[in-house]
Design a protein around this motif. Structure first.
Motif, PDB file in Angstrom:
ATOM      1  N   ILE A  71      41.599  42.550  47.644  1.00 31.03           N
ATOM      2  CA  ILE A  71      42.665  42.313  48.624  1.00 31.03           C
ATOM      3  C   ILE A  71      41.976  42.362  49.993  1.00 31.03           C
ATOM      4  O   ILE A  71      41.294  43.336  50.325  1.00 31.03           O
ATOM      5  CB  ILE A  71      43.768  43.394  48.556  1.00 31.03           C
ATOM      6  N   ASP A  89      50.026  35.522  49.909  1.00 30.55           N
ATOM      7  CA  ASP A  89      50.204  35.314  48.456  1.00 30.55           C
ATOM      8  C   ASP A  89      51.668  35.422  48.033  1.00 30.55           C
ATOM      9  O   ASP A  89      52.073  34.859  47.022  1.00 30.55           O
ATOM     10  CB  ASP A  89      49.395  36.352  47.658  1.00 30.55           C
ATOM     11  N   TRP A 111      55.846  45.040  49.409  1.00 28.65           N
ATOM     12  CA  TRP A 111      54.427  45.016  49.772  1.00 28.65           C
ATOM     13  C   TRP A 111      54.182  45.675  51.135  1.00 28.65           C
ATOM     14  O   TRP A 111      53.146  46.293  51.360  1.00 28.65           O
ATOM     15  CB  TRP A 111      53.871  43.581  49.757  1.00 28.65           C
ATOM     16  N   TYR A 114      53.429  49.637  51.512  1.00 30.53           N
ATOM     17  CA  TYR A 114      52.072  50.200  51.389  1.00 30.53           C
ATOM     18  C   TYR A 114      51.436  50.317  52.779  1.00 30.53           C
ATOM     19  O   TYR A 114      50.774  51.303  53.098  1.00 30.53           O
ATOM     20  CB  TYR A 114      51.190  49.323  50.493  1.00 30.53           C
ATOM     21  N   PRO A 141      44.968  40.111  40.338  1.00 31.05           N
ATOM     22  CA  PRO A 141      46.264  39.733  39.792  1.00 31.05           C
ATOM     23  C   PRO A 141      47.297  40.841  40.019  1.00 31.05           C
ATOM     24  O   PRO A 141      46.984  42.015  39.827  1.00 31.05           O
ATOM     25  CB  PRO A 141      46.002  39.513  38.301  1.00 31.05           C
ATOM     26  N   ILE A 142      48.465  40.458  40.461  1.00 33.22           N
ATOM     27  CA  ILE A 142      49.475  41.455  40.844  1.00 33.22           C
ATOM     28  C   ILE A 142      50.202  41.975  39.601  1.00 33.22           C
ATOM     29  O   ILE A 142      50.695  41.197  38.801  1.00 33.22           O
ATOM     30  CB  ILE A 142      50.486  40.830  41.846  1.00 33.22           C
ATOM     31  N   GLY A 143      50.232  43.299  39.470  1.00 34.98           N
ATOM     32  CA  GLY A 143      50.986  43.915  38.378  1.00 34.98           C
ATOM     33  C   GLY A 143      50.343  43.770  37.015  1.00 34.98           C
ATOM     34  O   GLY A 143      51.009  43.896  35.988  1.00 34.98           O
ATOM     35  N   ALA A 144      49.032  43.518  36.972  1.00 30.34           N
ATOM     36  CA  ALA A 144      48.356  43.318  35.682  1.00 30.34           C
ATOM     37  C   ALA A 144      47.557  44.544  35.261  1.00 30.34           C
ATOM     38  O   ALA A 144      46.857  44.522  34.264  1.00 30.34           O
ATOM     39  CB  ALA A 144      47.434  42.100  35.764  1.00 30.34           C
ATOM     40  N   GLY A 145      47.649  45.622  36.041  1.00 26.48           N
ATOM     41  CA  GLY A 145      46.911  46.837  35.685  1.00 26.48           C
ATOM     42  C   GLY A 145      45.491  46.852  36.222  1.00 26.48           C
ATOM     43  O   GLY A 145      44.687  47.696  35.831  1.00 26.48           O
ATOM     44  N   SER A 147      45.016  47.158  39.441  1.00 30.06           N
ATOM     45  CA  SER A 147      45.193  47.960  40.658  1.00 30.06           C
ATOM     46  C   SER A 147      45.177  47.172  41.963  1.00 30.06           C
ATOM     47  O   SER A 147      44.477  47.523  42.916  1.00 30.06           O
ATOM     48  CB  SER A 147      44.151  49.076  40.696  1.00 30.06           C
ATOM     49  N   SER A 148      45.990  46.124  41.993  1.00 27.75           N
ATOM     50  CA  SER A 148      46.159  45.400  43.249  1.00 27.75           C
ATOM     51  C   SER A 148      46.793  46.317  44.286  1.00 27.75           C
ATOM     52  O   SER A 148      46.509  46.214  45.482  1.00 27.75           O
ATOM     53  CB  SER A 148      47.019  44.150  43.042  1.00 27.75           C
ATOM     54  N   SER A 149      47.626  47.254  43.837  1.00 31.94           N
ATOM     55  CA  SER A 149      48.310  48.129  44.800  1.00 31.94           C
ATOM     56  C   SER A 149      47.313  49.069  45.482  1.00 31.94           C
ATOM     57  O   SER A 149      47.389  49.282  46.693  1.00 31.94           O
ATOM     58  CB  SER A 149      49.428  48.923  44.118  1.00 31.94           C
ATOM     59  N   LEU A 152      45.337  47.126  47.908  1.00 39.47           N
ATOM     60  CA  LEU A 152      46.122  46.852  49.119  1.00 39.47           C
ATOM     61  C   LEU A 152      46.143  48.071  50.040  1.00 39.47           C
ATOM     62  O   LEU A 152      45.900  47.946  51.254  1.00 39.47           O
ATOM     63  CB  LEU A 152      47.549  46.441  48.727  1.00 39.47           C
ATOM     64  N   ARG A 245      55.035  45.179  31.888  1.00 38.21           N
ATOM     65  CA  ARG A 245      54.874  46.534  31.376  1.00 38.21           C
ATOM     66  C   ARG A 245      56.171  47.328  31.554  1.00 38.21           C
ATOM     67  O   ARG A 245      56.189  48.331  32.232  1.00 38.21           O
ATOM     68  CB  ARG A 245      53.717  47.203  32.098  1.00 38.21           C
TER      69      ARG A 245
END
Ligand code: ADP
Ligand code: MG
Length: 431
Positions: A71, A89, A111, A114, A141-145, A147-149, A152, A245
């Motif tokens: 990110i 994005d 978003w 954060y 990839p967002i929400g794919a595990g 760790s985009s969060s 960010l 998930r």
């Protein structure tokens, strides 16, 4: 030159100056949005955990790597206290004032929280930050595990600190001795501003990652060690199930409760324990019958997984470091530990799902794949495999075809390099 299946030439993939591509593309987006170039770019990677799943909240061990998915926040300091954000994005924009710390508008998009959280906590800790105009974009990839969060909030932390620093023009060096403190701050942002009760691993690896090294992290003491990861001609290959998930949060809380219950019961027989991390496998085996069957399975998995991380790290540390592209015994054993980790997550911890199991079964049936497991909280998300470069083409073809036939959708496959942690690029890199 030999082409690999992902459309990248393998030699180009190694040599490509991805960093400068990344910088110039976001700098251009910034200029399109704000009319002049950014003064700096903060960039933080996503991560994949190679082994040590669901051990973090049991005070245990983890072994993640930072991956070459980031990110990025391109920014320019402002002289006032405003923060103007554009998240390209998700095609969203948001503005806030650094002095309006205690009121987050109901309308603030998910978003933006954060960034609001990071700004608020940095100020609460007395850090000097400044207003800025910023463009956010990335390829985690967002929400794919992956760790985009965390990527960010880490890149937001560096961006705010850089904006408040005189050093920013030449690139803002992230102080080595502050990285863990900043990781803890980003973890608090997830807890307090995103409502996600996560551990400390994701933020730590995003800040502390090192190229071609795994991060052996003790989640109790937060002591860490960079362990060389010579993959000997293999690639870390991540497959995204693209499954939501949905169960993850409720089941995650149940697993935490089962682990705590196990510790409470076992305390009667094994004194001085405060978490599953404190229990040796041999002691557990002596007393496991005292536990209800479900608690027993959950605890067994965590205790075995902690042992697997220690074994995996010891294999890598005692291995000959001059390895060529030949698959060596230590790497095969490392892959075996990854496989055992998945089996435990599937059978004892019960956080896998049919999509993850299918991807794992396909991967393991391919010659040249030395290990594969689900990674992340489970119930969807991704698997991580260690795949020899000669097997990449078969891997890609078979995984896509067989997954599509049985699940009806195509998984995404990412070939990753083990990368450095977060950094800030200044004038030198931008020119
Ligand atoms: P992950 O497993 O990727 O960390 P999370 O659900 O924890 O999944 O975090 C995803 C959230 O992080 C998104 O809903 C969004 O709020 C934020 N986020 C991640 N990547 C971006 C991005 N490129 N642009 C804006 N927000 C992002
Ligand atoms: Mg996350």
């Amino acid at each position: 030159m030999k082409k690999n299946v992902l459309g990248n030439d393998l030699r180009t993939l190694r040599n490509l100056d991805q960093q400068s591509n990344r910088i110039s593309s976001i700098a251009q987006k910034f200029e399109e949005t704000f009319g002049s170039p950014p003064t700096f770019i903060a960039s933080a990677p996503g991560r994949v955990n190679l082994i040590g799943e669901h051990t973090d909240y049991n005070d245990g061990y983890v072994f993640p790597v930072a991956i070459d998915k980031y990110i990025n926040i391109a920014a320019r300091q402002r002289t006032d206290r405003r923060v103007t954000l554009h998240a390209s994005d998700v095609n969203g924009s948001w503005e806030f004032n650094l002095d309006a710390r205690h009121s987050i508008s109901q309308q603030a998009p998910a978003w933006s929280r954060y960034l609001i959280g990071v700004a608020s906590l940095l100020q609460a800790f007395g850090r000097k930050i400044a207003g800025m105009d910023a463009v956010i974009t990335g390829d985690v990839p967002i929400g794919a595990g992956l760790s985009s969060s965390a990527a960010l909030s880490v890149s937001a932390t560096l961006a705010f600190l850089a904006a408040g620093s005189e050093l920013v023009a030449d690139g803002f060096p992230v102080p080595e001795n502050e990285k863990k403190e900043l990781a803890a701050l980003c973890q608090r942002v997830e807890h307090e501003f995103a409502g996600v009760n996560c551990g400390i691993m994701d933020q730590t690896i995003s800040l502390l990652g090192k190229e071609n090294h795994g991060l052996f992290l003790d989640c109790r003491s937060l002591e860490h060690e960079h362990v060389p990861l010579n993959l000997a001609g293999h690639y870390i290959t991540i497959c995204n199930t693209k499954v939501k998930r949905e169960l993850a949060t409720s089941e995650y809380n149940k697993r935490r409760a089962e682990c705590a219950k196990g510790v409470d019961i076992l305390k009667q027989w094994i004194p001085n324990i405060s978490s599953l991390r404190d229990i040796a496998l041999t002691d557990f085996k002596k007393h496991e019958e005292e536990l209800p069957i479900l608690t027993q399975k959950r605890c067994r998995y965590v205790i075995e997984e902690n042992t697997r991380v220690l074994d995996a790290v010891s294999l890598l540390k005692t291995r000959n470091q001059q390895i060529t592209e030949k698959t060596d015994e230590a790497l095969i054993q490392f892959g075996g530990l990854m496989n055992a980790s998945h089996n435990g997550l599937r059978d004892d911890y019960e956080v896998s799902c049919k999509e993850l199991d299918l991807l794992t079964d396909i991967a393991r049936s391919i010659t040249g794949v030395i290990g594969c497991r689900m990674t992340g909280a489970g119930f969807g998300g991704c698997t991580v495999s260690i795949v020899h470069k000669d097997a990449l083409e078969t891997f890609q073809t078979r995984v896509k075809k067989e997954y599509r036939e049985q699940i009806g959708i195509e998984p995404e496959i990412y070939l990753c390099r083990v990368s450095d942690g977060a950094q800030v690029f200044g004038r030198k890199e931008l020119s």
